[in-house]
Design a protein around this motif. Structure first.
Motif, mmCIF file in Angstrom:
data_model
loop_
_atom_site.group_PDB
_atom_site.id
_atom_site.type_symbol
_atom_site.label_atom_id
_atom_site.label_comp_id
_atom_site.label_asym_id
_atom_site.label_seq_id
_atom_site.Cartn_x
_atom_site.Cartn_y
_atom_site.Cartn_z
ATOM 1 N N LYS A 112 0.833 -1.217 0.000
ATOM 2 C CA LYS A 112 0.000 0.000 0.000
ATOM 3 C C LYS A 112 0.865 1.264 0.000
ATOM 4 O O LYS A 112 0.488 2.275 -0.555
ATOM 5 C CB LYS A 112 -0.921 0.004 1.215
ATOM 6 N N GLY A 113 2.031 1.173 0.648
ATOM 7 C CA GLY A 113 2.892 2.346 0.705
ATOM 8 C C GLY A 113 4.348 1.952 0.760
ATOM 9 O O GLY A 113 4.711 0.776 0.906
ATOM 10 N N SER A 114 5.219 2.950 0.685
ATOM 11 C CA SER A 114 6.659 2.686 0.674
ATOM 12 C C SER A 114 7.142 2.167 2.029
ATOM 13 O O SER A 114 8.082 1.385 2.097
ATOM 14 C CB SER A 114 7.432 3.939 0.269
ATOM 15 N N ASP A 115 6.508 2.584 3.115
ATOM 16 C CA ASP A 115 6.906 2.094 4.436
ATOM 17 C C ASP A 115 6.676 0.585 4.543
ATOM 18 O O ASP A 115 7.504 -0.138 5.106
ATOM 19 C CB ASP A 115 6.125 2.812 5.531
ATOM 20 N N ALA A 129 15.142 -4.742 -5.899
ATOM 21 C CA ALA A 129 15.638 -4.651 -7.272
ATOM 22 C C ALA A 129 14.989 -3.484 -8.019
ATOM 23 O O ALA A 129 15.680 -2.732 -8.712
ATOM 24 C CB ALA A 129 15.382 -5.963 -8.010
ATOM 25 N N ARG A 130 13.687 -3.326 -7.896
ATOM 26 C CA ARG A 130 12.996 -2.218 -8.573
ATOM 27 C C ARG A 130 11.641 -2.000 -7.926
ATOM 28 O O ARG A 130 11.111 -2.902 -7.263
ATOM 29 C CB ARG A 130 12.876 -2.479 -10.069
ATOM 30 N N HIS A 131 11.108 -0.829 -8.135
ATOM 31 C CA HIS A 131 9.764 -0.531 -7.636
ATOM 32 C C HIS A 131 9.136 0.547 -8.533
ATOM 33 O O HIS A 131 9.835 1.314 -9.190
ATOM 34 C CB HIS A 131 9.805 -0.064 -6.181
ATOM 35 N N GLU A 132 7.809 0.555 -8.563
ATOM 36 C CA GLU A 132 7.075 1.554 -9.360
ATOM 37 C C GLU A 132 5.680 1.723 -8.767
ATOM 38 O O GLU A 132 5.123 0.789 -8.165
ATOM 39 C CB GLU A 132 6.996 1.144 -10.830
ATOM 40 N N ILE A 133 5.129 2.860 -8.962
ATOM 41 C CA ILE A 133 3.776 3.142 -8.474
ATOM 42 C C ILE A 133 2.820 2.892 -9.630
ATOM 43 O O ILE A 133 3.022 3.388 -10.745
ATOM 44 C CB ILE A 133 3.654 4.598 -7.970
ATOM 45 N N ASN A 134 1.780 2.132 -9.367
ATOM 46 C CA ASN A 134 0.779 1.823 -10.380
ATOM 47 C C ASN A 134 -0.212 2.990 -10.427
ATOM 48 O O ASN A 134 -1.096 3.109 -9.585
ATOM 49 C CB ASN A 134 0.078 0.503 -10.040
ATOM 50 N N GLU A 135 -0.072 3.826 -11.448
ATOM 51 C CA GLU A 135 -0.894 5.037 -11.563
ATOM 52 C C GLU A 135 -2.319 4.722 -12.021
ATOM 53 O O GLU A 135 -3.224 5.515 -11.765
ATOM 54 C CB GLU A 135 -0.241 6.023 -12.553
ATOM 55 N N GLN A 136 -2.525 3.612 -12.708
ATOM 56 C CA GLN A 136 -3.854 3.301 -13.202
ATOM 57 C C GLN A 136 -4.793 2.784 -12.108
ATOM 58 O O GLN A 136 -5.999 2.843 -12.253
ATOM 59 C CB GLN A 136 -3.780 2.264 -14.329
ATOM 60 N N ASP A 137 -4.240 2.264 -11.055
ATOM 61 C CA ASP A 137 -5.051 1.756 -9.946
ATOM 62 C C ASP A 137 -5.422 2.942 -9.043
ATOM 63 O O ASP A 137 -4.566 3.760 -8.692
ATOM 64 C CB ASP A 137 -4.248 0.722 -9.157
ATOM 65 N N PRO A 138 -6.703 3.065 -8.646
ATOM 66 C CA PRO A 138 -7.096 4.208 -7.805
ATOM 67 C C PRO A 138 -6.417 4.190 -6.431
ATOM 68 O O PRO A 138 -6.235 5.245 -5.812
ATOM 69 C CB PRO A 138 -8.605 4.079 -7.682
ATOM 70 N N ASN A 139 -6.008 3.012 -5.932
ATOM 71 C CA ASN A 139 -5.332 2.933 -4.632
ATOM 72 C C ASN A 139 -3.850 3.281 -4.736
ATOM 73 O O ASN A 139 -3.196 3.458 -3.710
ATOM 74 C CB ASN A 139 -5.486 1.543 -4.028
ATOM 75 N N ARG A 140 -3.327 3.344 -5.975
ATOM 76 C CA ARG A 140 -1.923 3.664 -6.251
ATOM 77 C C ARG A 140 -0.955 2.799 -5.429
ATOM 78 O O ARG A 140 -0.106 3.308 -4.687
ATOM 79 C CB ARG A 140 -1.668 5.139 -6.004
ATOM 80 N N PRO A 141 -1.025 1.444 -5.573
ATOM 81 C CA PRO A 141 -0.098 0.571 -4.835
ATOM 82 C C PRO A 141 1.303 0.641 -5.452
ATOM 83 O O PRO A 141 1.482 0.989 -6.613
ATOM 84 C CB PRO A 141 -0.701 -0.817 -4.998
ATOM 85 N N ILE A 142 2.270 0.269 -4.655
ATOM 86 C CA ILE A 142 3.654 0.203 -5.131
ATOM 87 C C ILE A 142 3.932 -1.256 -5.497
ATOM 88 O O ILE A 142 3.831 -2.154 -4.649
ATOM 89 C CB ILE A 142 4.640 0.681 -4.051
#
Length: 180
Positions: free
Chosen positions: A131-134, A155-168
């Motif tokens: 749900k968040g970076s923490d 290794a890598r991370h990205e925020i899913n902009e298409q999802d309304p909850n914006r999960p990482i």
């Protein structure tokens, strides 16, 4: 008075047989016993020959059916040996232990999406969402504390902009120990 036989000739077998009436009956009894004994012996001899012939046939059949020594197997090409060894490594992967270790470290705020093991490198790539970076950082630290793994790195991370909850969505690379 009784008749007396006087004979001054030397005794012999022929004379004894001629003179003894019981000798003829003993000879006849011996012949009666010898004839069945001789026929039994001939019958037994025939059975023995038949049995020996059957034994020879069975031995010949067994020798014919016996497996012949095989030629030594052809050497396995290096490419095929490598493929077989890679498959064996993949099959001997400690799935249960890896799964249990990852599941024990996964909090309810992190969703596992994929586990991709590489048996040759003894590494595991974990794809997950938080749900968040923490939550993401806490999960990586929890994996680092496990005895199963030597090295754990994000290794890598990205925020899913298409999802309304914006999960990482993130990937973690972990090296597991040879003998946990």
């Amino acid at each position: 008075m009784k008749k007396v036989r006087i004979d001054f000739a030397p005794p012999g077998l022929r004379r004894a047989l001629f003179r003894a009436p019981h000798a003829w009956s003993a000879i006849a009894a011996a012949l009666v016993l010898v004839v069945p004994l001789a026929t039994s012996a001939l019958h037994y001899r025939e059975e023995l020959r038949e049995h020996e012939r059957r034994v020879e046939q069975v031995e010949a059949r067994t020798r014919a059916e016996a497996p012949r020594p095989k030629a030594p197997p052809a050497p396995v090409p290096a490419a095929q040996a490598g493929a077989v060894n890679a498959a064996v490594l993949q099959l001997n992967l400690p799935w249960r232990g890896l799964h249990d270790a990852v599941q024990a470290a996964t909090p309810p705020t992190v969703a596992l999406l994929a586990l991709e093991p590489d048996a040759k490198k003894r590494s595991l790539r974990i794809t997950a969402e938080a749900k968040g970076s923490d939550d993401m950082i806490a999960y990586v630290e929890a994996l680092q504390r496990l005895d199963w793994f030597d090295a754990v790195a994000l290794a890598r991370h990205e925020i899913n902009e298409q999802d309304p909850n914006r999960p990482i969505r993130f990937q973690v690379d972990a090296q597991w120990r040879a003998a946990p």
